[in-house]
Design a protein around this motif. Sequence first.
Motif, PDB file in Angstrom:
ATOM      1  N   GLU A  61       8.801  51.736  65.518  1.00 51.91           N
ATOM      2  CA  GLU A  61       7.587  51.121  66.046  1.00 51.91           C
ATOM      3  C   GLU A  61       7.117  50.020  65.108  1.00 51.91           C
ATOM      4  O   GLU A  61       6.952  50.255  63.915  1.00 51.91           O
ATOM      5  CB  GLU A  61       6.499  52.176  66.211  1.00 51.91           C
ATOM      6  CG  GLU A  61       5.202  51.640  66.744  1.00 51.91           C
ATOM      7  CD  GLU A  61       5.310  51.019  68.127  1.00 51.91           C
ATOM      8  OE1 GLU A  61       4.608  50.049  68.383  1.00 51.91           O
ATOM      9  OE2 GLU A  61       6.098  51.510  68.935  1.00 51.91           O
ATOM     10  N   SER A  62       6.892  48.848  65.648  1.00 59.72           N
ATOM     11  CA  SER A  62       6.425  47.749  64.806  1.00 59.72           C
ATOM     12  C   SER A  62       5.378  46.913  65.526  1.00 59.72           C
ATOM     13  O   SER A  62       5.445  45.691  65.522  1.00 59.72           O
ATOM     14  CB  SER A  62       7.606  46.887  64.382  1.00 59.72           C
ATOM     15  OG  SER A  62       8.217  46.317  65.516  1.00 59.72           O
ATOM     16  N   THR A  63       4.416  47.566  66.142  1.00 58.05           N
ATOM     17  CA  THR A  63       3.368  46.843  66.860  1.00 58.05           C
ATOM     18  C   THR A  63       2.583  45.892  65.960  1.00 58.05           C
ATOM     19  O   THR A  63       2.340  44.746  66.355  1.00 58.05           O
ATOM     20  CB  THR A  63       2.435  47.836  67.572  1.00 58.05           C
ATOM     21  OG1 THR A  63       3.220  48.619  68.468  1.00 58.05           O
ATOM     22  CG2 THR A  63       1.362  47.118  68.343  1.00 58.05           C
ATOM     23  N   PRO A  64       2.174  46.288  64.754  1.00 57.15           N
ATOM     24  CA  PRO A  64       1.460  45.321  63.899  1.00 57.15           C
ATOM     25  C   PRO A  64       2.302  44.081  63.596  1.00 57.15           C
ATOM     26  O   PRO A  64       1.791  42.959  63.589  1.00 57.15           O
ATOM     27  CB  PRO A  64       1.175  46.108  62.621  1.00 57.15           C
ATOM     28  CG  PRO A  64       1.208  47.532  63.029  1.00 57.15           C
ATOM     29  CD  PRO A  64       2.221  47.616  64.134  1.00 57.15           C
ATOM     30  N   ARG A  65       3.579  44.276  63.380  1.00 61.06           N
ATOM     31  CA  ARG A  65       4.474  43.143  63.100  1.00 61.06           C
ATOM     32  C   ARG A  65       4.553  42.217  64.308  1.00 61.06           C
ATOM     33  O   ARG A  65       4.513  40.993  64.181  1.00 61.06           O
ATOM     34  CB  ARG A  65       5.854  43.683  62.724  1.00 61.06           C
ATOM     35  CG  ARG A  65       6.829  42.634  62.289  1.00 61.06           C
ATOM     36  CD  ARG A  65       8.159  43.274  61.987  1.00 61.06           C
ATOM     37  NE  ARG A  65       8.028  44.318  60.990  1.00 61.06           N
ATOM     38  CZ  ARG A  65       8.477  44.222  59.747  1.00 61.06           C
ATOM     39  NH1 ARG A  65       9.103  43.148  59.372  1.00 61.06           N
ATOM     40  NH2 ARG A  65       8.320  45.210  58.905  1.00 61.06           N
ATOM     41  N   ARG A  66       4.653  42.791  65.486  1.00 59.97           N
ATOM     42  CA  ARG A  66       4.704  41.986  66.711  1.00 59.97           C
ATOM     43  C   ARG A  66       3.416  41.199  66.900  1.00 59.97           C
ATOM     44  O   ARG A  66       3.433  40.035  67.303  1.00 59.97           O
ATOM     45  CB  ARG A  66       4.954  42.882  67.923  1.00 59.97           C
ATOM     46  CG  ARG A  66       6.335  43.461  67.953  1.00 59.97           C
ATOM     47  CD  ARG A  66       6.520  44.338  69.171  1.00 59.97           C
ATOM     48  NE  ARG A  66       7.764  45.074  69.053  1.00 59.97           N
ATOM     49  CZ  ARG A  66       7.899  46.345  69.352  1.00 59.97           C
ATOM     50  NH1 ARG A  66       6.878  47.032  69.814  1.00 59.97           N
ATOM     51  NH2 ARG A  66       9.056  46.934  69.215  1.00 59.97           N
ATOM     52  N   LEU A  67       2.291  41.842  66.644  1.00 57.60           N
ATOM     53  CA  LEU A  67       1.011  41.149  66.773  1.00 57.60           C
ATOM     54  C   LEU A  67       0.906  39.999  65.768  1.00 57.60           C
ATOM     55  O   LEU A  67       0.418  38.917  66.095  1.00 57.60           O
ATOM     56  CB  LEU A  67      -0.145  42.131  66.586  1.00 57.60           C
ATOM     57  CG  LEU A  67      -0.321  43.170  67.690  1.00 57.60           C
ATOM     58  CD1 LEU A  67      -1.394  44.176  67.309  1.00 57.60           C
ATOM     59  CD2 LEU A  67      -0.648  42.505  69.014  1.00 57.60           C
TER      60      LEU A  67
END
Length: 142
Positions: A61-67
Amino acid sequence: MAFAAGFILLGAWALLETREMSSLAAIFPRTIASAMIVFAISYIVLAVLRPLLAKPSRPFESTPRRLLLGLVLLGWILLMPVLGFVTTSLIAFIALTAVANYHTWTPFRLIVYPMTAVCVVAGFYALFAYALKVPLPQGLLF
């Protein structure tokens, strides 16, 4: 895969729209549309074959990176008219590299990544400004 199919249709539409352009004016849109079609088809093929070839793994999971990647790209778009193509592209390239890097930062990476950024941005500037004659935003610095 639905987005990839949409990009194939968008690329086909762009190719159709370039029929009335001169050969010189159509080079850039045709190149981008063709590349978009090829990459979208490749993505669909990989998405179909991936379950057959891949070993099961734990999802990452890398939601912060994507944001952060999205914010960097948005900043690049908004600052380009102010700072210019070269300056904004260098900042964005380095920021995107920092956000997208999964490896530890070594002295080698700290030297090579910025050098790569300068070479890539200079190459794209030369391609757009001199070969394709695309007018690029001139900002405060360049």
